[in-house]
Design an enzyme around this catalytic site. Sequence first.
Site, PDB file in Angstrom:
ATOM      1  N   CYS A  20       1.003  -1.137  -0.082  1.00  0.00           N
ATOM      2  CA  CYS A  20       0.060  -0.175   0.018  1.00  0.00           C
ATOM      3  C   CYS A  20       0.887   1.348  -0.139  1.00  0.00           C
ATOM      4  O   CYS A  20       2.129   1.178   0.101  1.00  0.00           O
ATOM      5  CB  CYS A  20      -0.987  -0.053   1.444  1.00  0.00           C
ATOM      6  SG  CYS A  20      -1.504  -1.603   1.452  1.00  0.00           S
ATOM      7  N   ARG A  45       0.119   2.700  -6.173  1.00  0.00           N
ATOM      8  CA  ARG A  45       0.425   1.678  -5.030  1.00  0.00           C
ATOM      9  C   ARG A  45      -0.673   0.441  -4.823  1.00  0.00           C
ATOM     10  O   ARG A  45      -0.133  -0.513  -4.173  1.00  0.00           O
ATOM     11  CB  ARG A  45       1.213   2.226  -4.088  1.00  0.00           C
ATOM     12  CG  ARG A  45       2.653   2.591  -4.307  1.00  0.00           C
ATOM     13  CD  ARG A  45       3.019   3.084  -2.971  1.00  0.00           C
ATOM     14  NE  ARG A  45       3.647   2.209  -2.275  1.00  0.00           N
ATOM     15  CZ  ARG A  45       5.061   1.972  -2.015  1.00  0.00           C
ATOM     16  NH1 ARG A  45       5.886   2.709  -2.554  1.00  0.00           N
ATOM     17  NH2 ARG A  45       5.387   0.947  -1.339  1.00  0.00           N
ATOM     18  N   TRP A  92      -4.085  -1.954  -1.206  1.00  0.00           N
ATOM     19  CA  TRP A  92      -4.194  -3.182  -2.343  1.00  0.00           C
ATOM     20  C   TRP A  92      -4.261  -4.508  -1.608  1.00  0.00           C
ATOM     21  O   TRP A  92      -3.383  -4.831  -1.112  1.00  0.00           O
ATOM     22  CB  TRP A  92      -2.949  -3.039  -3.435  1.00  0.00           C
ATOM     23  CG  TRP A  92      -3.161  -3.743  -4.334  1.00  0.00           C
ATOM     24  CD1 TRP A  92      -3.666  -3.630  -5.548  1.00  0.00           C
ATOM     25  CD2 TRP A  92      -2.430  -5.020  -4.637  1.00  0.00           C
ATOM     26  NE1 TRP A  92      -3.536  -4.678  -6.408  1.00  0.00           N
ATOM     27  CE2 TRP A  92      -2.760  -5.659  -5.877  1.00  0.00           C
ATOM     28  CE3 TRP A  92      -1.589  -5.867  -3.905  1.00  0.00           C
ATOM     29  CZ2 TRP A  92      -2.262  -6.638  -6.465  1.00  0.00           C
ATOM     30  CZ3 TRP A  92      -1.199  -7.035  -4.339  1.00  0.00           C
ATOM     31  CH2 TRP A  92      -1.638  -7.478  -5.508  1.00  0.00           C
ATOM     32  N   ASN A 116       2.009  -0.715   5.719  1.00  0.00           N
ATOM     33  CA  ASN A 116       2.263  -1.533   4.465  1.00  0.00           C
ATOM     34  C   ASN A 116       3.242  -2.567   4.810  1.00  0.00           C
ATOM     35  O   ASN A 116       4.229  -2.536   5.586  1.00  0.00           O
ATOM     36  CB  ASN A 116       3.091  -0.407   3.488  1.00  0.00           C
ATOM     37  CG  ASN A 116       3.578  -1.040   2.195  1.00  0.00           C
ATOM     38  OD1 ASN A 116       3.115  -1.836   1.762  1.00  0.00           O
ATOM     39  ND2 ASN A 116       4.291  -0.369   1.561  1.00  0.00           N
ATOM     40  N   GLY A 117       2.806  -3.638   4.170  1.00  0.00           N
ATOM     41  CA  GLY A 117       3.714  -4.973   4.215  1.00  0.00           C
ATOM     42  C   GLY A 117       2.775  -5.899   5.033  1.00  0.00           C
ATOM     43  O   GLY A 117       1.582  -6.032   4.984  1.00  0.00           O
ATOM     44  N   GLU A 496       5.013  -9.442 -25.138  1.00  0.00           N
ATOM     45  CA  GLU A 496       4.647  -8.078 -24.427  1.00  0.00           C
ATOM     46  C   GLU A 496       3.578  -7.664 -25.072  1.00  0.00           C
ATOM     47  O   GLU A 496       2.552  -7.008 -24.428  1.00  0.00           O
ATOM     48  CB  GLU A 496       6.001  -7.043 -24.919  1.00  0.00           C
ATOM     49  CG  GLU A 496       5.724  -5.677 -24.286  1.00  0.00           C
ATOM     50  CD  GLU A 496       5.361  -5.560 -22.782  1.00  0.00           C
ATOM     51  OE1 GLU A 496       5.542  -6.479 -22.051  1.00  0.00           O
ATOM     52  OE2 GLU A 496       4.979  -4.367 -22.500  1.00  0.00           O
ATOM     53  N   LYS A 500      -0.016  -6.804 -22.689  1.00  0.00           N
ATOM     54  CA  LYS A 500      -0.361  -5.221 -22.798  1.00  0.00           C
ATOM     55  C   LYS A 500      -1.937  -5.484 -23.147  1.00  0.00           C
ATOM     56  O   LYS A 500      -2.898  -4.902 -22.304  1.00  0.00           O
ATOM     57  CB  LYS A 500       0.172  -4.520 -24.045  1.00  0.00           C
ATOM     58  CG  LYS A 500       1.455  -3.890 -23.708  1.00  0.00           C
ATOM     59  CD  LYS A 500       1.477  -2.583 -22.524  1.00  0.00           C
ATOM     60  CE  LYS A 500       1.868  -3.073 -21.326  1.00  0.00           C
ATOM     61  NZ  LYS A 500       3.213  -3.221 -21.038  1.00  0.00           N
ATOM     62  N   GLU A 503      -3.805  -7.148 -20.004  1.00  0.00           N
ATOM     63  CA  GLU A 503      -3.955  -6.113 -18.725  1.00  0.00           C
ATOM     64  C   GLU A 503      -4.716  -5.015 -18.985  1.00  0.00           C
ATOM     65  O   GLU A 503      -5.574  -4.667 -18.118  1.00  0.00           O
ATOM     66  CB  GLU A 503      -2.681  -5.796 -18.120  1.00  0.00           C
ATOM     67  CG  GLU A 503      -2.062  -4.701 -18.890  1.00  0.00           C
ATOM     68  CD  GLU A 503      -0.453  -4.329 -18.256  1.00  0.00           C
ATOM     69  OE1 GLU A 503       0.501  -4.299 -18.900  1.00  0.00           O
ATOM     70  OE2 GLU A 503      -0.746  -4.260 -16.969  1.00  0.00           O
ATOM     71  N   HIS A 519       2.966 -27.427 -32.084  1.00  0.00           N
ATOM     72  CA  HIS A 519       3.286 -28.618 -30.861  1.00  0.00           C
ATOM     73  C   HIS A 519       2.163 -28.215 -30.025  1.00  0.00           C
ATOM     74  O   HIS A 519       2.310 -28.523 -28.926  1.00  0.00           O
ATOM     75  CB  HIS A 519       4.605 -28.115 -30.183  1.00  0.00           C
ATOM     76  CG  HIS A 519       5.696 -28.155 -31.135  1.00  0.00           C
ATOM     77  ND1 HIS A 519       6.148 -29.479 -31.513  1.00  0.00           N
ATOM     78  CD2 HIS A 519       6.554 -27.351 -32.129  1.00  0.00           C
ATOM     79  CE1 HIS A 519       7.349 -29.363 -32.369  1.00  0.00           C
ATOM     80  NE2 HIS A 519       7.359 -28.093 -32.546  1.00  0.00           N
ATOM     81  N   LYS A 618       0.624  -0.038  -9.888  1.00  0.00           N
ATOM     82  CA  LYS A 618       1.886   0.279 -10.478  1.00  0.00           C
ATOM     83  C   LYS A 618       3.216  -0.249  -9.821  1.00  0.00           C
ATOM     84  O   LYS A 618       4.014  -0.749 -10.734  1.00  0.00           O
ATOM     85  CB  LYS A 618       1.696   1.655 -10.394  1.00  0.00           C
ATOM     86  CG  LYS A 618       3.086   2.336 -11.664  1.00  0.00           C
ATOM     87  CD  LYS A 618       2.547   1.956 -12.968  1.00  0.00           C
ATOM     88  CE  LYS A 618       3.780   2.636 -13.698  1.00  0.00           C
ATOM     89  NZ  LYS A 618       3.957   1.774 -15.075  1.00  0.00           N
TER      90      LYS A 618
END
Length: 623
Positions: A20, A45, A92, A116-117, A496, A500, A503, A519, A618
């Site tokens: 957070c 965050r 978060w 946070n943690g 990539e 993109k 997400e 395959h 982020k």
Amino acid sequence: KITASNGKKLQKKKEKIRMCGIIGIASNKFVSTNIINSLKKLEYRGYDSAGLATLDNNIIKEKKCSGRVDQLEKILFKSPASGNLGIGHVRWATHGIPNEVNAHPHSSEIVSVVHNGIIENSNELKIQLEKKGKKFKSQTDTEVITILLSDELKNKEPLDAVYDTLKKLKGSFALGIIFKNFNNIIIGARRGSPLAVGYSKNENYLGSDSYALKSMTNKISYLDDGDICVLTKDSVDFYDAKKNKVNKKVLILSDDKNVANKGDYKNFMSKEIFEQPITARNCINEYIDKSRDEINFYNFPIQPKSINKVVLIGCGTAYHSCLVAKYWFEEFTTLNVEADIASEFRYRNLKFNKDNLYLFVSQSGETADTSAALDLCKKNGVKTCSIVNVVESSIARNSDWVLPIHAGPEIGVASTKAFIGQMLLLYMLCLKIAALRNDIDSQDYQKKIKNLKKLPEILEECLRSEDKIQLVARDFLDSKGSMFLGRGCSFPIALEGALKLKELSYLHAEGYPAGEMKHGPLALIENGLPVIVISPNDKYFHKTISNMQEVIARGGKILLITDSNKNVISENVRFTINLPYIEKSLSPFFSTIPLQLLAYHVALLKKCDIDKPRNLAKSVTVE
Ligand code: F6R
């Protein structure tokens, strides 16, 4: 499951894990508006709930909500929180409901805590506290701190009470705390998770990173692990883990103009996509001596000639840049090279070698897995180098050698300009190492630098593919999924592109090496499935085009991205994006652009939250 003494079932798995954002302000004026403004910056965050607590005339005023900081701001508008001292938090959550009760701060009558943690032993502590008759309001681990600290405060001063509380906690965390009966102090504590202090006139700050503090001050200090700080509006005192008073270096932050300004763009992501030519220009200006066509890197932590192997480590998009670089290192140097996902690297049984160069790539410089992988390297006494965007970050500070990408703040959750910056630095580093080891001939080296100088203007040209991409984007609205195919350097670009799209638009997408299709994945191809084929003019060109034909034969709807004008393209290709060509090894930069635009436009058509895709944050500061 563990059964608590009162018979209540506690689910061990329901520990709250957060990465957070924390802010604290001690001032001579009301602080709630500045707390809100800082929380808005910290939303990168986490943004599933928010809250703040201020202290006014020895009364703790707590306001919390689920959802974003805007919601909290509305609550404050109706019911303001006065006070010259306060703490705030954005959360978060990976487990449990992000609701108002679980939002921070967690307050008792006498103390209010943001965190946070993770408190790893919170379940055990909760059971012990419940046995003593303590009641918990939330399902969080943080409330354990509030309750323990409230008990310690019965007969101790705040600093001693915090030290004694921390002794009981296991895990890694950063805390911000205010106290009902001590109306001029905020205490901050760091164990594992980063925490910074900012200084200003009649005002001092606590923040989970420097970014939150930047709009208020450019003078900051970082707490080290185990440190505690006591802030008032006029002073900041630091104590180490043994309660010795310590001094901290004051760092002056660089000035980032237009940081949180979208300009004329709809959102930060489109601004950041279109900023990429500037990002490349800045980075090139920083590292290339244009008059001599020379790449300037100094202070190599290992003699380039004695490097045995290069190990590249990152997560997500940063990992994709590592994968691209793996191909470059193999092509230009005689070195062995490996690329690894940080969350895998950190748990593997690795044989560390002092002659290996361990390279960490991270936009934020705070990603927990990358940071832990770096710590592991340090413990094993090997040399580390980090390629970061945020120079004040933990990863930058903990590495032996730092190479900033100079992309400026990236606000959109999906990484775009940082990816171009990461690839650019890796490309230059690879060329320089190749030159210093005499792995590349000097003419080829100079030619590559000359071509590299053209990169910004070619990126501008690539951005002109937007009109065509807007048309292509419609094909994705009704499709079940999509596939992105490439070989060589274009394989990580395919990964990539798929990442993109996933997400941003929440559509299923797979990135695959084109040669792997037979395959198994070819079975997914059916009439109308969008398939993006990245096939630049390199040694794989004809092979990739053959794979494309196999997809066309099974009904796949092709978007071909190429810089080749070879006339082997089937008329069954639905769209072709023709990119400029200057040099084989530079194609990853160019093919990235249409893929970013594609993900952006599909998400726009689907009305997704472009800058803040669901379930993401982020900076991923938990594993
Ligand atoms: C995807 C994205 C993520 C990050 C990853 C690593 O668009 O942004 O995959 O690349 O979380 O983050 P950093 O680079 O900050 O270590």
